[in-house]
Design an enzyme around this catalytic site. Structure first.
Site, PDB file in Angstrom:
ATOM      1  N   PRO A   2      -2.340  -1.753   2.728  1.00  0.00           N
ATOM      2  CA  PRO A   2      -3.734  -2.213   2.726  1.00  0.00           C
ATOM      3  C   PRO A   2      -3.850  -3.694   2.397  1.00  0.00           C
ATOM      4  O   PRO A   2      -3.236  -4.186   1.442  1.00  0.00           O
ATOM      5  CB  PRO A   2      -4.379  -1.338   1.643  1.00  0.00           C
ATOM      6  CG  PRO A   2      -3.575  -0.080   1.673  1.00  0.00           C
ATOM      7  CD  PRO A   2      -2.166  -0.515   1.960  1.00  0.00           C
ATOM      8  N   CYS A   3      -4.659  -4.385   3.201  1.00  0.00           N
ATOM      9  CA  CYS A   3      -4.723  -5.847   3.089  1.00  0.00           C
ATOM     10  C   CYS A   3      -5.771  -6.328   2.095  1.00  0.00           C
ATOM     11  O   CYS A   3      -5.792  -7.494   1.729  1.00  0.00           O
ATOM     12  CB  CYS A   3      -5.012  -6.461   4.451  1.00  0.00           C
ATOM     13  SG  CYS A   3      -6.644  -6.017   5.117  1.00  0.00           S
TER      14      CYS A   3
END
Length: 399
Positions: free
Chosen positions: A79-80
Site C-alpha cells: 500500500p502506497c
C-alpha cells in the site's frame, strides 16, 4: 515460471506478469471490491485470470506454507498511502506500512526474484533512510529485527552486515529505479518506484529495460513530420498551432531531437480515439464501462488531461476520486470525467477486463493499479533473464 502476488488490487501487476509467462500460485488481496473485480472477470472467462488462486485476506494473516511449491517470482505493490505525496506521510509510523509483510514473504518463499512497485513519494527526503532500510532488508532477509528493536537500530545492523561482506545462506542483489510509464508506451505520465531483486546465488547481471518511447519523438511526430495528425485524420486546418517556445526549441535542437528518437509517447487520443464519445450516451453505453459521468469541473491545479499528450497520473484519491485528477480536457475548453473504460485504456488494461463497481470504486481500483503493459515489460525482462540463467546452469552442468 511460477509466482506469488501480494497486494493484488484489481490485478494490473498480476495481469502484466501473467502476460510475461508467470503462473500465479496465489494472489493475496484483502479489499473485497478488488477481489470482486477479479472474480467477475473469472466468471466472464477472461483467459489470463481463469486459473488465479485468489485469497481474500490480509497479507499479514496469510500462511505462505500453503504454497508448497518453489516460486520464481514474488511480486506486489505494498500500500502506497504511507508514502504518497497525497497521504499522511506516516511511512514506518503508519500501520498500513506493509513492507514488513513483503520481507516475511521473501524469507519464507525464497523466490528466485522479486518485483515491487510503489509511489515516487517513497524517495522523498523525509523517507530516504527508511527506503535504505527497505532495500537492505530485501538484500538480507535473514537478518531479522530483534524483539522490540527500533527500525533505525536494525538499519544500523543491516548496514554493518552489508558492508562486512559476510557470507549468508539467503541474500539478494537489489536494483531500483524511478520509471515514468509514458517512457514505455503507456499513455500516461505516471512515475513510480520499482524495486527488483535476484537471489545472490544466481549471480544475475540484470538491469531495467531501457525506455522505448520519448517526448522528443512525439514532438517530431507532431510538428516536423505531421505523422501524428495524419494518423488520426486531423487535417491541417483543424490542427492546433505549434507553441512559440516549442517552435524555437525545434529550430535550436531539431537535429538532436531526430537523433534521439525512439517511438513517440502515446497520447490520450492514441488510447481512446476509437471509442465513441462518452457524451453520445446511446452509442457509448454499448461499450462495457463506457458510461458518461456528468458534473466535472475545472479548478486551480485540476484542469484535466489534454487529448494530445499522455494523461496526467490517474489517482485513486483518499476518499473517492479527486474531482480534477481523472478528467479529459476538451478542445472547447470544457472538461469531463474519463469513463471507466477510458481510464482502463490509460492504464493499458485489456478491453475484455471489466470493472463491475460504480464509477468511483472502479476509478479507485484503476488509479491504484500498475499499468499492465509496463508490468509486462519489466516482468518479461525478469523472466527472460531467469530463463537465460537456468539455461546457463544446464550448459555448465552438461560440460
Amino acid at each position: 515460471m511460477k509466482s506469488v502476488e501480494l497486494f493484488t488490487g484489481a490485478g494490473g501487476l498480476a495481469l502484466g506478469c501473467a502476460l510475461a509467462g508467470f503462473h500465479h500460485l496465489a494472489l493475496v488481496e484483502r479489499d473485497k471490491h478488488s477481489c470482486h473485480t477479479i472474480r467477475e472477470n473469472q466468471r466472464n472467462g477472461v483467459a489470463l485470470v481463469n486459473d488465479w488462486r485468489l485469497y481474500q485476506m490480509d497479507v499479514a494473516d496469510f500462511d505462505f506454507s500453503t504454497v508448497d511449491e518453489e516460486i520464481d517470482l514474488l511480486a506486489g505493490g505494498p500500500p502506497c498511502q504511507p508514502f504518497s505525496i497525497g497521504g499522511r506521510h506516516g511511512a514506518y509510523l503508519d500501520d498500513r506500512d506493509m513492507f514488513p509483510q513483503f520481507f516475511r514473504a521473501v524469507l519464507s518463499k525464497r523466490p528466485l526474484a522479486f518485483l515491487i512497485e510503489n509511489v515516487r513519494g517513497l524517495l522523498r527526503k523525509n523517507f530516504i533512510n527508511y527506503f535504505e532500510y527497505i532495500t537492505l532488508q530485501l538484500a538480507h532477509p535473514e537478518l531479522q529485527p530483534k524483539p522490540s528493536e527500533p527500525w533505525v537500530e536494525h538499519l544500523a545492523r543491516l548496514e554493518r552486515h552489508h558492508n562486512s561482506g559476510a557470507k549468508e545462506d539467503l541474500a539478494y542483489r537489489v536494483t531500483w529505479r524511478l520509471l515514468n510509464a509514458a517512457d514505455y508506451g503507456v499513455p500516461q505520465k505516471r512515475e513510480r518506484v520499482f524495486i527488483v531483486g535476484f537471489r545472490s546465488d544466481l549471480k544475475a547481471n540484470w538491469s531495467f529495460p531501457e525506455p522505448t518511447h520519448t517526448e522528443e519523438a512525439l514532438v517530431w511526430d507532431k510538428w516536423v513530420t505531421g505523422n501524428y495528425w495524419e494518423r488520426h485524420g486531423i487535417d491541417s486546418k483543424s490542427r492546433p498551432q505549434i507553441p512559440a517556445k516549442l517552435r524555437a526549441r525545434l529550430e535550436r535542437n531539431g537535429a538532436n531531437l531526430l537523433g534521439s528518437m525512439t517511438s513517440p509517447w502515446c497520447t490520450v487520443r492514441d488510447a481512446i480515439a476509437d471509442l465513441p464519445p462518452a457524451e453520445n450516451i446511446d452509442i457509448a453505453r454499448k461499450i462495457p464501462n463506457h458510461i458518461y459521468i456528468p458534473g466535472a469541473r475545472s479548478y486551480p491545479g485540476h484542469t484535466g488531461s489534454p487529448m494530445e499528450s499522455p494523461a496526467k497520473t490517474l489517482k485513486a484519491g483518499v476518499h473517492g476520486v479527486p474531482g480534477g485528477e481523472n478528467m479529459l480536457a476538451l478542445a472547447s475548453g470544457e472538461v469531463r470525467y474519463f469513463t471507466v473504460r477510458e481510464a482502463a485504456r490509460l492504464q493499458t488494461f485489456p478491453d475484455e477486463y471489466y470493472f463491475p463497481g460504480n464509477w468511483g470504486e472502479s476509478m479507485r481500483q484503476i488509479g491504484n493499479a500498475v499499468p499492465v503493459n509496463l508490468a509486462y515489460i519489466i516482468a518479461s525482462s525478469i523472466g527472460t533473464h531467469l530463463q537465460e540463467l537456468a539455461l546457463g546452469r544446464k550448459i555448465v552442468g552438461a560440460v
